[in-house]
Design a protein around this motif. Sequence first.
Motif, PDB file in Angstrom:
ATOM      1  N   ARG B 982       2.333  -4.676  18.668  1.00 30.28           N
ATOM      2  CA  ARG B 982       3.972  -4.141  18.906  1.00 30.28           C
ATOM      3  C   ARG B 982       3.938  -2.586  18.204  1.00 30.28           C
ATOM      4  N   ARG B 983       5.065  -1.929  19.319  1.00 34.39           N
ATOM      5  CA  ARG B 983       5.332  -1.141  18.121  1.00 34.39           C
ATOM      6  C   ARG B 983       6.569  -1.177  17.687  1.00 34.39           C
ATOM      7  N   LEU B 984       6.796  -1.193  16.693  1.00 36.21           N
ATOM      8  CA  LEU B 984       8.073  -1.400  15.950  1.00 36.21           C
ATOM      9  C   LEU B 984       9.103  -0.414  15.579  1.00 36.21           C
ATOM     10  N   ARG B 985       9.833  -0.514  14.285  1.00 34.09           N
ATOM     11  CA  ARG B 985      10.470   0.722  13.659  1.00 34.09           C
ATOM     12  C   ARG B 985      10.928  -0.475  12.381  1.00 34.09           C
ATOM     13  N   ILE B 986      10.715   0.246  10.889  1.00 35.14           N
ATOM     14  CA  ILE B 986      10.808  -0.663  10.597  1.00 35.14           C
ATOM     15  C   ILE B 986      11.689   0.206   9.011  1.00 35.14           C
ATOM     16  N   GLY B 987      12.751  -0.255   8.579  1.00 37.71           N
ATOM     17  CA  GLY B 987      13.728   1.020   7.379  1.00 37.71           C
ATOM     18  C   GLY B 987      13.407  -0.027   6.114  1.00 37.71           C
ATOM     19  N   GLY B 988      13.618   0.633   5.074  1.00 38.27           N
ATOM     20  CA  GLY B 988      13.780   0.029   4.057  1.00 38.27           C
ATOM     21  C   GLY B 988      13.713   0.788   2.919  1.00 38.27           C
ATOM     22  N   CYS B 989      14.190   0.823   2.052  1.00 38.35           N
ATOM     23  CA  CYS B 989      14.227   1.724   0.126  1.00 38.35           C
ATOM     24  C   CYS B 989      12.889   1.612  -0.209  1.00 38.35           C
ATOM     25  N   VAL B 990      11.416   2.827  -0.499  1.00 34.96           N
ATOM     26  CA  VAL B 990      10.443   3.010  -0.757  1.00 34.96           C
ATOM     27  C   VAL B 990      10.696   1.954  -2.400  1.00 34.96           C
ATOM     28  N   ILE B 991      10.467   0.930  -2.529  1.00 41.51           N
ATOM     29  CA  ILE B 991      10.172   0.136  -3.544  1.00 41.51           C
ATOM     30  C   ILE B 991       8.465   1.011  -4.132  1.00 41.51           C
ATOM     31  N   ALA B 992       7.284   0.832  -3.731  1.00 37.23           N
ATOM     32  CA  ALA B 992       5.699   1.139  -4.299  1.00 37.23           C
ATOM     33  C   ALA B 992       5.467   1.936  -3.575  1.00 37.23           C
ATOM     34  N   ARG B 993       4.397   2.986  -3.972  1.00 37.02           N
ATOM     35  CA  ARG B 993       3.696   3.530  -2.981  1.00 37.02           C
ATOM     36  C   ARG B 993       2.520   3.797  -4.248  1.00 37.02           C
ATOM     37  N   GLN B 994       1.152   3.789  -3.195  1.00 33.50           N
ATOM     38  CA  GLN B 994      -0.167   3.579  -3.618  1.00 33.50           C
ATOM     39  C   GLN B 994      -1.240   4.164  -2.489  1.00 33.50           C
ATOM     40  N   ARG B 995      -2.706   4.984  -3.555  1.00 29.82           N
ATOM     41  CA  ARG B 995      -3.333   5.780  -3.363  1.00 29.82           C
ATOM     42  C   ARG B 995      -4.227   5.368  -3.648  1.00 29.82           C
ATOM     43  N   PRO B 996      -5.186   4.298  -3.664  1.00 29.41           N
ATOM     44  CA  PRO B 996      -5.998   3.898  -4.209  1.00 29.41           C
ATOM     45  C   PRO B 996      -7.103   4.328  -4.367  1.00 29.41           C
ATOM     46  N   GLY B 997      -8.245   4.465  -5.323  1.00 28.57           N
ATOM     47  CA  GLY B 997      -9.205   5.349  -4.617  1.00 28.57           C
ATOM     48  C   GLY B 997     -10.377   4.893  -3.993  1.00 28.57           C
ATOM     49  N   THR B 998      -9.965   3.080  -3.709  1.00 30.94           N
ATOM     50  CA  THR B 998     -11.001   2.926  -3.209  1.00 30.94           C
ATOM     51  C   THR B 998     -10.471   2.783  -1.471  1.00 30.94           C
ATOM     52  N   ALA B 999      -9.523   3.522  -0.957  1.00 32.96           N
ATOM     53  CA  ALA B 999      -8.949   3.267   0.424  1.00 32.96           C
ATOM     54  C   ALA B 999      -9.020   4.391   1.323  1.00 32.96           C
ATOM     55  N   LYS B1000     -10.193   5.144   0.940  1.00 32.26           N
ATOM     56  CA  LYS B1000     -10.712   6.231   1.601  1.00 32.26           C
ATOM     57  C   LYS B1000      -9.432   6.829   2.206  1.00 32.26           C
ATOM     58  N   GLY B1001      -8.357   7.632   0.990  1.00 32.16           N
ATOM     59  CA  GLY B1001      -7.010   8.044   1.131  1.00 32.16           C
ATOM     60  C   GLY B1001      -5.823   7.819   1.818  1.00 32.16           C
ATOM     61  N   MET B1002      -6.305   6.654   2.500  1.00 27.39           N
ATOM     62  CA  MET B1002      -5.050   5.574   2.631  1.00 27.39           C
ATOM     63  C   MET B1002      -3.740   5.577   1.717  1.00 27.39           C
ATOM     64  N   MET B1003      -3.044   5.586   2.438  1.00 27.65           N
ATOM     65  CA  MET B1003      -1.651   5.859   1.493  1.00 27.65           C
ATOM     66  C   MET B1003      -1.072   4.166   1.717  1.00 27.65           C
ATOM     67  N   PHE B1004      -0.427   3.848   0.720  1.00 33.03           N
ATOM     68  CA  PHE B1004      -0.219   1.868   1.113  1.00 33.03           C
ATOM     69  C   PHE B1004       1.463   2.368   0.835  1.00 33.03           C
ATOM     70  N   MET B1005       2.669   1.207   1.154  1.00 34.50           N
ATOM     71  CA  MET B1005       3.706   1.817   0.619  1.00 34.50           C
ATOM     72  C   MET B1005       5.158   0.638   0.774  1.00 34.50           C
ATOM     73  N   SER B1006       5.367   0.440   0.613  1.00 35.70           N
ATOM     74  CA  SER B1006       6.256  -1.126   0.565  1.00 35.70           C
ATOM     75  C   SER B1006       7.521  -0.795   0.541  1.00 35.70           C
ATOM     76  N   LEU B1007       8.296  -0.705   1.680  1.00 35.05           N
ATOM     77  CA  LEU B1007      10.064  -1.072   2.179  1.00 35.05           C
ATOM     78  C   LEU B1007      10.731  -1.903   1.604  1.00 35.05           C
ATOM     79  N   GLU B1008      11.578  -2.091   1.076  1.00 35.63           N
ATOM     80  CA  GLU B1008      12.592  -3.277   0.935  1.00 35.63           C
ATOM     81  C   GLU B1008      13.631  -3.485   1.353  1.00 35.63           C
ATOM     82  N   ASP B1009      14.602  -4.680   1.677  1.00 35.03           N
ATOM     83  CA  ASP B1009      15.142  -4.962   2.161  1.00 35.03           C
ATOM     84  C   ASP B1009      15.963  -6.012   1.801  1.00 35.03           C
ATOM     85  N   GLU B1010      17.008  -6.152   2.796  1.00 34.27           N
ATOM     86  CA  GLU B1010      18.063  -7.270   1.566  1.00 34.27           C
ATOM     87  C   GLU B1010      17.310  -8.946   2.414  1.00 34.27           C
ATOM     88  N   THR B1011      15.654  -8.673   3.069  1.00 31.87           N
ATOM     89  CA  THR B1011      15.308 -10.046   3.567  1.00 31.87           C
ATOM     90  C   THR B1011      13.896  -9.903   3.032  1.00 31.87           C
TER      91      THR B1011
END
Lengths: 556, 1072
Positions: B982-1011
């Motif tokens: 499903r296409r959707l929107r999420i929003g929150g506070c960025v708590i982690a950013r990661q661009r591991p050497g093994t992930a072919k340039g992908m960037m992972f981001m964790s967003l936190e909200d109250e839930t």
Amino acid sequence: MFACIFIPDFSVQAIIRFEPELRAHSVAVLTRRPPLEKVVALNERARQTGVEIGATKSQLEAWENLVLRARSESQETSAHAALLDCAQSFSPEVEDTSPGTVLLNLAGLEPLLGPLPKIARDLAQRVSQMELAANLAVAANPDAALLAARGFPGVTLIPEGREAERLGDLPVDVLLESFSSGFSSDAAEVSRWVETFDRWGIRKLRALAALPEVPVSERLGQPGLHLQKLARGAVSRNLRVLEPRLIFAESVELEYPIVLLEPLAFLLNRMLEQVCARLSARALAAQELHLNLELAPTQPNGCASFTQMPTQTPTRTRTPKFTRTLRLPAPMLDAKVFLKLLQLDLQAHPPGAPIVKIHLSADPARPRALQSGLFQPVFPEPEKLELTLARIAGIVGEGRVGSVELLDTHREGAFALRHFAPGEPASKLEENAKEKMSAVIALRLFRPPLGASVTVREAKPVRMRCLEREDIAGEIVWTAGPWRSSGDWSEQEGWSREEWDIAVAAESSCQLPVSSCQSNEREPTTGNRQPATGLVLYRLVQDKLSGNWFVEGMYD
Amino acid sequence: MYVELHSRSAFSFLEGASIPEELIAVCASLGMPAMALLDRDGVYGSPRFHLAAKKSEIKAHIGAEVTCAAFPPRCLRGGFRLPLLVASRAGYQNLCRLITKMKLRVGRKEGACASDLDFIEHADGLICLTGGEEGPLAAALRQDGPQAAFEAVKRLTEIFGHSTFGPSNVYVELQRHFHREEEYRNRVAFEIAESLHLPLLATNGVNYAAPRERELADAFTALQHHRTLDTAGRLLSPNAERYLKSPAAMRALFADVPQAIANTVELSSRLEFTLNDLGYEFPRYPVPEGETMMSFLRERTREGMQSRYGRADAELKKRARRQIERELSLIEKLNLAGYFLIVWDLVRFCREQNILAQGRGSAANSAVCYSLGITAVDPIGMELLFERFLSEERGEWPDIDLDLPSGDERERVIQYVYQRYGQRGAAMTANVITYRNRMAAREMGKALGFDEDTLKRISAAVATWEFKDENDALDRRLCDAGLDLTHPRMRKYFELCLAAQDLPRHLGQHSGGMVICEGRLDSVVPLEPASMPGRVVVQWDKEDCADMGIIKVDLLGLGMMAALKDSLELIRNHYKEEVDLAHLPADDPIVYSTLQKADTVGMFQVESRAQMACLPRLKPERFYDIVVQVAIIRPGPIVGNMVNPFLKRRQGREAVTYPHPSLETVLGRTLGVPLFQEQLLRMAMITANFTGGEAEELRRAMGFKRSEARMKVIEEKLRAGMTRNGIHGETQEQIIQSITSFALYGFPESHAASFALIAYASAYLKCHYLAAFTAALLNNQPMGFYHPATIVKDAQRHGLKVLPMDVTRSDWTCTLEPSAISHQPSVRLGLKYARGLREAAGQALVRERSLAPFASVQDLARRVPELRKDELTTLAEIGAMNAVASSQLPVASENRNINTHRRDALWQVERAVRWSGPLLDELPEIDGESPLAAMTHEERLVADFRATGLTVGPHPMQYRRAEMKRMGIYSAADLAHLPNGRRLRIGGCVIARQRPGTAKGMMFMSLEDETGIANAIFAPDLLQKNRALLISERFLMIEGILQNQDNVIHIRAEKVSPLRVTRAETASHDFH
């Protein structure tokens, strides 16, 4: 009542004033030397496009229609001077508050200039005629007017007694920006004020004004109370009135144009005597002399040496003008010296066209008062010294006379020229030390170095011929070197050179004493033996970047 | 022939511009048979110089330039550097002791100088040169002329010995860099050598390998003198002649003094010492009368075995006994009993002092280590490979690392080592800080005179993500910082940045590596004072020590160990229960169900985004699954494409197959997929007949930085072995692929098992004692994957009450308080979370409060004078003073806290800090209540994050939820109930950013909200397009496709925009 004229984004407006076509553009003003220029001011259009203060020039490349200009202090000075002129044309009491901000007292002007709203509108209109967009505020006290001008756009009128109410909507930042210099010169302290008000939730002047006075005094002291009064618009003070500049000037309009220096000197002498007499009457001396000559418009092509000096208001006349300024090292008051200096200067820089009007003015200063020490050697009189220097400059050219100061670099002969000012003589001890350090052999440098053609064999010069002096040529029979140096590689003007000390068979009178030249042997390496009899020693230099050779000097 | 005997490397820190390996490479290319390295006041670069020389079959002479203040009584008043070359082992020992003595005599940052007495004491075995422009001859000549120079050299001959008939120990050095002044010095040197009958020696005073490096050397010079290149003037070198010149060039240069060239060869032949002859010996363990170290070790092992395997079944006992006997025989054969006893002694000390200690790494493969209590994993039960730890062929010391609680307890163990082996017998290993992009960009900018603003912008722009693509290249980053690299000066700057890469900048201290020595360690390597008082550090780093055969014990501080220990104490005090980590219930269902749900914030090694993405698929059900879980999310298995096959097989979606039938025994446990280093070594042993030693060689090649060539050689060996065993074609390729992919980092099974124990313990404590575990975690920050703010929010979502900081209740650390409404205690935030509050002031507050409660803010300020105004303000701003502030208000005491707000406290603090003198001190507040308005929730959030980095109040997103709903933004908790794709929107506070050497340039981001936490993935092009936004914004709205695979939920981002939620400065943990 007081009025305040405030020019927002003053650095930008000072530039736009000279280039009105930029008004329709986004403009950013940059400062610092390349390649690290940064934005220091913006106009509103530029701000709306997202440009920020502090951005670098290359970051601005993303903005296609952004006009970049270097900050111009002279244009800012002119704009501010124009602002002062404008204010002074309305009121005799004007305060030069800060660049782009002036305060003026409107008391008693209503019968002359009409009601206050009209005066305010007229002022605003006059400022806009000078190609400046101003905020203008009128209030019962100068600081309230200043706050209103900084905080509200356009023309603002605050009726007496309603200052607190009207100023209440302004953010506290406006107050701190406007008056920080009044209560602290320390930027860190100002930022502490900002933090304190922020912590207290005091964002608007209304909130600050509403705080009880005694507790405020207990917490923030007298500066805090003062700020609170300012926030209420309740500080009453007099303007720091701009004193009218003492003008010592004389003008002569000529019936017939002058073309020769001698009649000009005659007139100048009379004018200088007048100016000096007036200065003397006020116990003042001259620090600068300004000579403005209006030239006959018939020979526009002859005005090659005209100097376009900025004047207080942009001139609309087509009459060519010629301006010279003499900056004196110390305040002086001697008409004869001034005349001689002006003569020397005009000889070096002739006006190039017949003169129709002469205007001479002097910037006054307190005369020099000092007593020489009993055991100090007598230095030349500053007036005479300046005269001598001016004479020398007349001969060798401007910027070619002064004290030489060696630069801290490996670059051979690098120096800077400072204005000559006699200092303390070196102590005997230092002189002895210098003597001890001094070389036994002297090198006479050719200035500029003489171009040479050099034959090189096995990486060594073996024959040379000076291109400019036929007597410097011949087989090189002895070498020492090379001595290599290079530097400034991080700059565009990096340099790299290789020096050789060489001996060439003597053909002229520059022979070495026989006792010091005993061997005729060719020294293949770095030359730790003496050269042959009857040889001349030269310093030969190759610029490694261009490959050119020069004879740089000759050893005694 | 010519030998360069006076050169500096970059280990002269800012005085040399080439690494030792580069000097050796050029030396080899010039055909020089030997070379000497004389770094400033140390032998920092000598191991690398020695090893590189060994490979190139060049003789590496060792020496140093030693700084000296003066030679009394009259010659040489100013400072100079004395170049010393080591002739014999005694000379080397003398040099090390001399440097140690001068370094330890002064503080760490003070300039160390040797005196002539030091030289007299340590002259034996050393050969002295008169030096270049910084040498004693030049210094004396500059100061007082030729006679002084003569006296100075004469003094050197008196110190270092001079024989008229035999070879001299003082050589008069000649250098020619094409300066006139230098030639004058050379003339004086000729005369001195002649009158004192000393040999001449030609050197080039090398500072860099090639002429082009002069620019970097100049930049270093400017930095060293805190100048810029523009203002350094004549401090910079006049030309580029201090490079390593060829013998022919040197012969031509000294054609008039051929003996100076010949003497270099003669002197080189006199310098017998090399670092092969270091003379290091590991300390002997003192044993009782009548015992040998081996018999003592046997006895201790036997005792340990009784307790470890006493209750085991007969079969396991039998296997253990057999294995222990095998290991002991090998230990005896390799004469390692002393080493094991010393480590055992450390563990014993920890046990006695009630300090948690656990061996990690390959030591867990040893049954002897397990019996001695060094490790906690049973290698027999888990069938771990002993050869991974110790092998006869390797001829290397085994590697035993001890994990200790970080902080004071680890420090106690370190001090015990010093006390046991003496200040000169033990030291920390060094950590050589090298120039990386950011430091190079900053320092070279300084050298070029950039202003502080520009330097800050550059530092911020230079990316240090683990993964780097063309957009992360330094030039692109510098362009992003607003620099115009087309400008020649900027181009030069860029070149300097590149040239400085990987060069040593200064020496730091390794976090845990300790070396110990029989006798005096300062005879083996010079020691220096460390920044922490009472510690000394050797001049070599961990790798260098290992290369030189110096044994080290890593005493590693593990935050989680400290957290576990603190948890146990809190449980004891507040839950009144005793938890023994060694005997936790093995199969706790709550722990496994929590792990399966990936509800693991704060748990050791299984809390990262990648681990969380794996846990629901792996679904751990027993301890070994946690071992696998810990090992699987590593570069080795990820790049080797082993993760997905393993998970599919585990889920039954793929059949279990083996690359070769012979590997079934090895790979059976991991469903045919190799996950651990041991498995790869065993695969090599089975399929290619590798011996234990060869397998170890393979291990070293894996993960070893400079290993590509080594790996190639091993690969050929592997292929040959497999071909011999009839393994060909695709099978062979598959096995090779598995093994070579482990050239990237992977875990040994033993190490994973040790970590899994800690992971299980942390999970157990979190599940059963959340309050104690959360308080302990907060007290041991920084550690782990998440910021304290996230840990607090996670704990609150699990029902824990976290109380705000309060000066009437809070201790320095976070504590537990009984809760009126729940059986679970609440966590009270400790004063240490108030930013800028010094511990001494915080402790003083707690101490004073214990004497009597604070009557008012003024009373507090008066009784705790240690508190500065800014500290009081911070405490008031975050509400920690509310309780005290209320006492001043004219309301009934029972209603106090009700009307008090943070600004009341701030208002009172401002008065309290402006002490008006004793006369007015007791004057009550005139108007009691403050005129300030209470903070809004936004202001409270801003204050909380600014002053503590977290909030115990509602999450910032909670205040905006209604608005978010209107914008169509789903909460993190909603995502589990939405359909895949499903296409959707999420929003929150960025708590982690990661661009591991093994992930072919992908960037992972964790967003936190109250839930909870939602994860998003950014493809490289989207990242590039929105780089500034993604890196700098604190709150984001991400639009994309929901991916829910086996309850692992991600949003594949397609669009991103900033979200205006709060001005609070929330922080993200970015992994670089």
